[in-house]
Enzyme design. Structure first.
Site, mmCIF file in Angstrom:
data_model
loop_
_atom_site.group_PDB
_atom_site.id
_atom_site.type_symbol
_atom_site.label_atom_id
_atom_site.label_comp_id
_atom_site.label_asym_id
_atom_site.label_seq_id
_atom_site.Cartn_x
_atom_site.Cartn_y
_atom_site.Cartn_z
ATOM 1 N N ASP A 64 52.689 115.305 -81.686
ATOM 2 C CA ASP A 64 52.565 116.684 -81.237
ATOM 3 C C ASP A 64 53.522 116.969 -80.078
ATOM 4 O O ASP A 64 53.539 116.243 -79.082
ATOM 5 C CB ASP A 64 51.119 116.935 -80.798
ATOM 6 N N GLU B 128 56.881 116.687 -84.550
ATOM 7 C CA GLU B 128 56.475 118.083 -84.679
ATOM 8 C C GLU B 128 57.131 118.844 -83.525
ATOM 9 O O GLU B 128 56.555 119.003 -82.457
ATOM 10 C CB GLU B 128 54.945 118.206 -84.627
#
Length: 639
Positions: free
Chosen positions: A371, A400
């Protein structure tokens, strides 16, 4: 010898290029020397665990550029370099050939040639030795002049010289490296859902045990990777309410990215999901179905994460005793404290971050979706990925990062196995073609493996908001055929749930902040086609890679057509996709006959994989028609 412009390489060898097991590397270099000598070059390569270099001879092409192809067969790091030398034996043979063609007498040159033949004797096979001894005899015997000249300029002698070169005063390029992953780094099909939404009972918090019956559904749809958002304890301080409100009502579950509470941190399991043993059982059941569980690796903390009190130096405290919460304007994350990577205690922080990965790897996880990696130091990622790969080469990291291009590229260079991309927003023909050319025809092809996602829990793109089934089919067909790595966030995608916050690319009633409830038995045309496309991807190697792609001219801007192939062209595919989700589109496609290796008037068999219909195409131009309910063709090419 001069060796220049060795390709491929990244940042003068600072970073490794990337391949997967069994892939080829097309290597080139400018190799040249003064004068008119005959020169030769090779690519030398070896795995880091090997002692001896393998050698592949290079072939010259235009303007002193030499080429060769090598294949990597093992995971891990390979080194490769270019070797170049003046080949004096071939130089001699070339020179004597020119003099013979000019009608000159070459007795002296034959005597000189004996020296090169004698040097080859020590390395030659028994059969070759007999041949060389015969030729030496001819060279020494003036009565055998004609026969000697014939052998001197002949192909058998040239082959021996090429096989046993004398590399006197050879020169070498700098060593470069390639990191070789398992095939899944290049070819994977991801499905994402929230475990807490897995219960079949409305208003009931799902568990890992509830997820197990859903594995069959994921596998039947053709997915091989099941990605879960964070499964750790969720903070209670500053917990978010539904639709990202800053005040949570009683019973609100909060964002699972607000990691850490009295129940533990990044090595903990959210108690409502079940136990660690439940999670391990889920991993085991998935593995039995050839499905891998991917975990979210989010380096951030809720205000009540144990780190806040145990390691306060890992956060940047303001004079009033607070920590600035995370922001990504216009998004605000009041429930998250960013990690302070410039802490004086950074070494212990880094080690703990590594220990988290190793902990979950020991539990059976080999894939991590990371993330917001672009908000952490680049060299941190280089270090931690390298440390993990030393002992666990199967581990795959997906970045990501929807951010500036060079930041995304830098993360890939630093070691990420796969990367999120801008596909989510590329919608028209020119945008799609331009983006694919950038990914596959520039240096990015050597290190950035794209993963195309039509949607994510964070991104409900405007073109999908209120979109019909045809648009959803079109977007998945594009993602799954253009890129070998693809993923969707479901079941909202295949059930076409796309209600949005007004004017924003965010889902209304987002699962990020509340439990979803779905009919997991639902079936529709979109699900059937997603399953069919995924089956085609598994059965056709041309769709298991991204870079071998060529766009075809088609006389309709609403139709996108492209040809894909695997490295040895044993698998060739032609894809045609309509970009119109309301009306039938027709057009004439120009086949890439040169790339296909066929004549302009060749009769070609093409099999439409879905729904398995074979057509006979005649010549270079062929007609197609696509309807909104079936807006794509995936043709298997049979020559």
């Amino acid at each position: 010898m001069v060796i220049d412009r060795v390709r491929p390489q990244l940042n003068s060898g600072q970073f490794s290029i990337k391949r997967v097991v069994g892939q080829a590397i097309a290597v080139s270099a400018d190799v040249l020397a003064d004068g008119h000598d005959v020169i030769a070059a090779s690519v030398l390569y070896k795995h880091k665990e090997e002692s001896n270099w393998k050698e592949v001879r290079m072939s010259p092409s235009h303007n002193d550029t030499w080429h060769a192809s090598i294949k990597v067969e093992r995971q891990g790091v390979y080194a490769y370099k270019i070797e170049g030398w003046v080949d004096h034996a071939l130089n001699w043979q070339h020179g004597i050939g020119r003099k013979v063609s000019d009608g000159q007498h070459v007795n002296s040159e034959l005597s000189e040639g004996i020296l090169f033949l004698e040097k080859s004797l020590d390395r030659a096979s028994q059969k070759e030795k007999k041949y060389l001894e015969k030729v030496i005899g001819l060279f020494k015997n003036e009565a055998s002049y004609e026969a000697a000249v014939e052998e001197a300029v002949g192909e058998p002698l040239k082959l021996i010289f090429e096989k046993y070169p004398e590399k006197k005063m050879a020169n070498y390029s700098e060593e470069l490296t390639v990191y070789v992953d398992r095939k899944k780094a290049l070819f994977s099909t991801w499905y994402e859902f929230f475990p807490r939404s897995s219960s079949t009972k409305k208003n009931s918090h799902g568990t890992f045990k509830d997820c197990i019956p859903l594995l069959d559904r994921v596998v039947k749809m053709g997915f091989d990777t099941l990605y879960f958002p964070p499964v750790h304890p969720i903070g209670e301080v500053n917990r978010k309410g539904k639709n990202n409100t800053t005040t949570a009502a009683e019973g609100d579950v909060g964002s699972c990215w607000g990691i850490g509470s009295k129940f533990g941190g990044h090595k903990g399991i959210h108690p409502q999901l079940g136990s660690l043993n439940d999670f391990k059982e889920l991993i085991k059941k998935a593995k039995e179905l050839d499905l891998e569980i991917a975990m979210d690796y989010a380096l951030q903390a809720a205000p009540d994460h144990p780190w806040v009190t145990e390691h306060p130096s890992w956060f940047k405290w303001r004079p009033d005793g607070t920590v600035q919460y995370a922001e990504n304007p216009p998004k605000k994350y009041q429930d998250i404290l960013p990690i302070y990577f410039e802490s004086d205690d950074y070494k212990e922080l880094w080690q703990e971050c590594l220990d988290i990965l190793l902990y979950w790897i020991d539990c059976g996880i080999q894939i991590f979706r990371v993330d917001n990696p672009h908000t952490k130091p680049f060299y941190f990622w280089n270090w931690i990925i390298d440390e993990v790969k030393k002992k666990h080469p199967d581990v795959i990291f997906l970045a990501e990062a929807f951010t500036r291009p060079k930041i995304m590229q830098q993360l890939a260079k630093q070691g990420y196995s796969q990367s999120y991309t801008y596909f989510t927003w590329r919608n028209n023909k020119n945008e799609l073609m331009g983006y694919m050319e950038e990914l596959t025809k520039t240096e990015q092809a050597e290190y950035m493996r794209p993963n195309f996602w039509p949607n994510t829990p964070d991104i409900n793109p405007f073109h999908l908001q209120g979109a019909n089934e045809s648009k959803h089919i079109q977007r998945y067909a594009l993602a799954a055929t253009l890129s070998s790595n693809v993923g969707i966030y479901g079941p909202v995608y295949e059930q076409m749930i796309s209600d949005a916050l007004p004017g924003r690319e965010e889902y209304l009633n987002s699962e990020k902040f509340q439990i979803g409830h779905y009919n997991w038995e639902a079936d529709n045309w979109l699900i059937k086609l997603i399953s069919g496309i995924n089956k085609a991807r598994k059965e056709h190697e041309a769709l298991q890679q991204t870079n071998n792609i060529k766009f075809c001219h088609v006389e309709n801007d609403k139709l996108l057509a492209f040809y894909k192939w695997n490295d040895d062209k044993s698998s060739e595919i032609l894809v045609v996709i309509s970009l119109d989700d309301h009306y039938t589109q027709r057009g004439t496609i120009q086949l890439p006959v040169y790339d296909l290796g066929i004549r302009h008037d060749h009769q070609l068999k093409v099999r439409d994989i879905i729904p398995d219909i074979t057509y006979t195409w005649n010549g270079e131009w062929n007609f197609v028609e696509l309807h909104p309910n079936m807006p794509f063709h995936i043709f298997e090419i049979n020559k």
